[in-house]
Design a protein around this motif. Structure first.
Motif, PDB file in Angstrom:
ATOM      1  N   ILE A  29       0.865  -1.181   0.000  1.00 30.18           N
ATOM      2  CA  ILE A  29       0.000   0.000   0.000  1.00 30.18           C
ATOM      3  C   ILE A  29       0.904   1.233   0.000  1.00 30.18           C
ATOM      4  O   ILE A  29       1.878   1.295   0.754  1.00 30.18           O
ATOM      5  N   GLU A  30       0.578   2.191  -0.862  1.00 25.57           N
ATOM      6  CA  GLU A  30       1.350   3.430  -0.944  1.00 25.57           C
ATOM      7  C   GLU A  30       0.386   4.609  -0.969  1.00 25.57           C
ATOM      8  O   GLU A  30      -0.697   4.514  -1.546  1.00 25.57           O
ATOM      9  N   LYS A  31       0.812   5.711  -0.359  1.00 23.18           N
ATOM     10  CA  LYS A  31       0.016   6.937  -0.342  1.00 23.18           C
ATOM     11  C   LYS A  31       0.813   8.054  -1.003  1.00 23.18           C
ATOM     12  O   LYS A  31       2.018   8.180  -0.776  1.00 23.18           O
ATOM     13  N   TYR A  32       0.108   8.848  -1.806  1.00 23.80           N
ATOM     14  CA  TYR A  32       0.722   9.966  -2.517  1.00 23.80           C
ATOM     15  C   TYR A  32      -0.143  11.209  -2.354  1.00 23.80           C
ATOM     16  O   TYR A  32      -1.359  11.114  -2.268  1.00 23.80           O
ATOM     17  N   LYS A  33       0.496  12.343  -2.347  1.00 19.42           N
ATOM     18  CA  LYS A  33      -0.198  13.623  -2.274  1.00 19.42           C
ATOM     19  C   LYS A  33      -0.498  14.145  -3.675  1.00 19.42           C
ATOM     20  O   LYS A  33       0.166  13.773  -4.650  1.00 19.42           O
ATOM     21  N   LYS A  34      -1.471  15.028  -3.766  1.00 21.46           N
ATOM     22  CA  LYS A  34      -1.804  15.693  -5.019  1.00 21.46           C
ATOM     23  C   LYS A  34      -0.527  16.244  -5.662  1.00 21.46           C
ATOM     24  O   LYS A  34       0.321  16.819  -4.977  1.00 21.46           O
ATOM     25  N   ASN A  35      -0.400  16.040  -6.960  1.00 25.17           N
ATOM     26  CA  ASN A  35       0.729  16.480  -7.795  1.00 25.17           C
ATOM     27  C   ASN A  35       1.980  15.611  -7.678  1.00 25.17           C
ATOM     28  O   ASN A  35       2.919  15.811  -8.441  1.00 25.17           O
ATOM     29  N   GLU A  36       2.031  14.657  -6.753  1.00 28.12           N
ATOM     30  CA  GLU A  36       3.186  13.761  -6.675  1.00 28.12           C
ATOM     31  C   GLU A  36       3.174  12.792  -7.852  1.00 28.12           C
ATOM     32  O   GLU A  36       2.115  12.437  -8.378  1.00 28.12           O
ATOM     33  N   ILE A  52      -6.965   2.650  -4.887  1.00 27.11           N
ATOM     34  CA  ILE A  52      -7.903   2.453  -3.776  1.00 27.11           C
ATOM     35  C   ILE A  52      -8.774   3.699  -3.636  1.00 27.11           C
ATOM     36  O   ILE A  52      -9.993   3.620  -3.538  1.00 27.11           O
ATOM     37  N   SER A  53      -8.116   4.853  -3.612  1.00 27.20           N
ATOM     38  CA  SER A  53      -8.832   6.127  -3.537  1.00 27.20           C
ATOM     39  C   SER A  53      -7.979   7.185  -4.220  1.00 27.20           C
ATOM     40  O   SER A  53      -6.759   7.090  -4.251  1.00 27.20           O
ATOM     41  N   GLY A  54      -8.652   8.179  -4.762  1.00 20.05           N
ATOM     42  CA  GLY A  54      -7.940   9.265  -5.426  1.00 20.05           C
ATOM     43  C   GLY A  54      -8.058   9.185  -6.941  1.00 20.05           C
ATOM     44  O   GLY A  54      -8.884   8.445  -7.482  1.00 20.05           O
ATOM     45  N   LEU A  55      -7.205   9.950  -7.609  1.00 20.43           N
ATOM     46  CA  LEU A  55      -7.280  10.082  -9.059  1.00 20.43           C
ATOM     47  C   LEU A  55      -5.886  10.339  -9.618  1.00 20.43           C
ATOM     48  O   LEU A  55      -5.148  11.176  -9.093  1.00 20.43           O
ATOM     49  N   LEU A  56      -5.550   9.600 -10.662  1.00 23.97           N
ATOM     50  CA  LEU A  56      -4.257   9.716 -11.327  1.00 23.97           C
ATOM     51  C   LEU A  56      -4.453  10.136 -12.773  1.00 23.97           C
ATOM     52  O   LEU A  56      -5.510   9.888 -13.359  1.00 23.97           O
ATOM     53  N   LYS A  57      -3.401  10.725 -13.362  1.00 23.36           N
ATOM     54  CA  LYS A  57      -3.400  10.990 -14.795  1.00 23.36           C
ATOM     55  C   LYS A  57      -2.117  10.418 -15.381  1.00 23.36           C
ATOM     56  O   LYS A  57      -1.034  10.544 -14.797  1.00 23.36           O
ATOM     57  N   LEU A  58      -2.259   9.748 -16.522  1.00 24.46           N
ATOM     58  CA  LEU A  58      -1.130   9.220 -17.272  1.00 24.46           C
ATOM     59  C   LEU A  58      -0.868  10.191 -18.406  1.00 24.46           C
ATOM     60  O   LEU A  58      -1.764  10.475 -19.202  1.00 24.46           O
ATOM     61  N   VAL A  59       0.360  10.731 -18.460  1.00 19.82           N
ATOM     62  CA  VAL A  59       0.674  11.853 -19.339  1.00 19.82           C
ATOM     63  C   VAL A  59       1.843  11.517 -20.252  1.00 19.82           C
ATOM     64  O   VAL A  59       2.836  10.932 -19.815  1.00 19.82           O
ATOM     65  N   PHE A  60       1.708  11.936 -21.520  1.00 24.38           N
ATOM     66  CA  PHE A  60       2.807  11.859 -22.479  1.00 24.38           C
ATOM     67  C   PHE A  60       3.145  13.281 -22.900  1.00 24.38           C
ATOM     68  O   PHE A  60       2.253  14.044 -23.273  1.00 24.38           O
ATOM     69  N   ASN A  61       4.426  13.642 -22.826  1.00 24.34           N
ATOM     70  CA  ASN A  61       4.880  14.954 -23.282  1.00 24.34           C
ATOM     71  C   ASN A  61       5.553  14.780 -24.634  1.00 24.34           C
ATOM     72  O   ASN A  61       6.522  14.018 -24.745  1.00 24.34           O
ATOM     73  N   THR A 101      -3.899  10.345  -3.286  1.00 28.85           N
ATOM     74  CA  THR A 101      -4.219   9.027  -3.821  1.00 28.85           C
ATOM     75  C   THR A 101      -3.581   7.927  -2.984  1.00 28.85           C
ATOM     76  O   THR A 101      -2.453   8.056  -2.518  1.00 28.85           O
ATOM     77  N   GLU A 102      -4.337   6.848  -2.830  1.00 31.39           N
ATOM     78  CA  GLU A 102      -3.832   5.653  -2.170  1.00 31.39           C
ATOM     79  C   GLU A 102      -3.955   4.493  -3.143  1.00 31.39           C
ATOM     80  O   GLU A 102      -4.995   4.332  -3.792  1.00 31.39           O
ATOM     81  N   VAL A 103      -2.883   3.706  -3.248  1.00 35.96           N
ATOM     82  CA  VAL A 103      -2.842   2.623  -4.229  1.00 35.96           C
ATOM     83  C   VAL A 103      -2.285   1.348  -3.604  1.00 35.96           C
ATOM     84  O   VAL A 103      -1.570   1.396  -2.599  1.00 35.96           O
ATOM     85  N   TYR A 104      -2.616   0.228  -4.240  1.00 37.51           N
ATOM     86  CA  TYR A 104      -1.868  -1.000  -4.057  1.00 37.51           C
ATOM     87  C   TYR A 104      -0.895  -1.066  -5.207  1.00 37.51           C
ATOM     88  O   TYR A 104      -1.274  -0.822  -6.360  1.00 37.51           O
ATOM     89  N   SER A 105       0.365  -1.385  -4.919  1.00 40.70           N
ATOM     90  CA  SER A 105       1.345  -1.541  -5.989  1.00 40.70           C
ATOM     91  C   SER A 105       1.824  -2.983  -6.019  1.00 40.70           C
ATOM     92  O   SER A 105       1.898  -3.647  -4.979  1.00 40.70           O
ATOM     93  N   ILE A 106       2.125  -3.438  -7.237  1.00 44.30           N
ATOM     94  CA  ILE A 106       2.678  -4.780  -7.398  1.00 44.30           C
ATOM     95  C   ILE A 106       3.867  -4.692  -8.345  1.00 44.30           C
ATOM     96  O   ILE A 106       3.769  -4.095  -9.422  1.00 44.30           O
ATOM     97  N   SER A 107       4.979  -5.252  -7.906  1.00 43.93           N
ATOM     98  CA  SER A 107       6.177  -5.276  -8.750  1.00 43.93           C
ATOM     99  C   SER A 107       5.977  -6.299  -9.860  1.00 43.93           C
ATOM    100  O   SER A 107       5.129  -7.202  -9.754  1.00 43.93           O
ATOM    101  N   LEU A 108       6.749  -6.186 -10.910  1.00 41.41           N
ATOM    102  CA  LEU A 108       6.650  -7.150 -12.009  1.00 41.41           C
ATOM    103  C   LEU A 108       7.043  -8.541 -11.525  1.00 41.41           C
ATOM    104  O   LEU A 108       6.402  -9.532 -11.897  1.00 41.41           O
ATOM    105  N   LYS A 109       8.049  -8.611 -10.678  1.00 46.50           N
ATOM    106  CA  LYS A 109       8.464  -9.904 -10.116  1.00 46.50           C
ATOM    107  C   LYS A 109       7.301 -10.550  -9.368  1.00 46.50           C
ATOM    108  O   LYS A 109       6.992 -11.732  -9.563  1.00 46.50           O
ATOM    109  N   ASN A 110       6.620  -9.780  -8.513  1.00 47.91           N
ATOM    110  CA  ASN A 110       5.484 -10.327  -7.764  1.00 47.91           C
ATOM    111  C   ASN A 110       4.299 -10.629  -8.674  1.00 47.91           C
ATOM    112  O   ASN A 110       3.551 -11.578  -8.434  1.00 47.91           O
TER     113      ASN A 110
END
Length: 187
Positions: A29-36, A52-61, A101-110
């Motif tokens: 479980i990981e927690k991030y602040k707005k704009n992180e 889990i909660s919050g909102l993310l954006k995936l961005v291409f520049n 935002t709060e997320v569950y993260s999983i590594s590629l190995k896991n």
């Protein structure tokens, strides 16, 4: 919180409490602040994220420095720079918090370890992958076949909550229009 992930998985496959405990042991479980940033362009991509909660954006520049929003990910969505994650290359996109935002993260190995030890979870990931691929193709087709107004109406119908949670500048980028055009479309 752990119930959110279990509820999400059991919509597609049955899991006993013991099986879910095993699944959960592969996540953090990981927690991030707005704009992180969870992922920044040019960095290694070591995790895939379940929101889990919050909102993310995936961005291409692009080469001109213009920001293109590829997707938004809110509760019950999975997100990463999947090319970089699965191919273990540097990120071409950035993943940033629009809200705390709060997320569950999983590594590629896991991910691979869990998939090899639990075939039903591998099927779950495959079903989620299919859904994501279909959504991506529909988004591409929308850009190829719909005008700005049609894309706006389609997004309003499919994801009305985005209009309450996402600033208009970001919505405009996602729709491929200027902020001014979005204002005209929404009036």
């Amino acid at each position: 919180m752990k119930n959110k992930l279990k509820e999400h998985i059991v919509k597609l496959i049955p899991l006993s409490d013991n099986e879910f405990s095993f699944v959960l042991s592969h996540f953090n479980i990981e927690k991030y602040k707005k704009n992180e940033f969870l992922i920044q362009e040019g960095e290694d991509v070591n995790h895939c994220y379940f929101v889990i909660s919050g909102l993310l954006k995936l961005v291409f520049n692009d080469a001109n420095g213009k920001q293109h929003i590829v997707s938004f990910a809110m509760e019950d969505w999975w997100e990463s720079d999947f090319l970089a994650y699965f191919e273990q290359t540097k990120a071409k996109m950035s993943l940033q918090c629009v809200e705390d935002t709060e997320v569950y993260s999983i590594s590629l190995k896991n991910y691979y370890k869990l998939s090899s030890k639990m075939p039903k979870i591998e099927r779950f990931f495959l079903k989620k992958s299919h859904s994501g691929h279909i959504a991506s193709q529909n988004r591409i087709l929308s850009f190829l076949t719909s005008n700005a107004k049609e894309r706006y109406v389609q997004l309003l119908k499919q994801q009305p909550i985005l209009f309450q949670r996402v600033p208009k500048t970001l919505l405009a980028s996602y729709l491929g229009v200027s902020r001014e055009t979005l204002s005209r479309l929404s009036s």
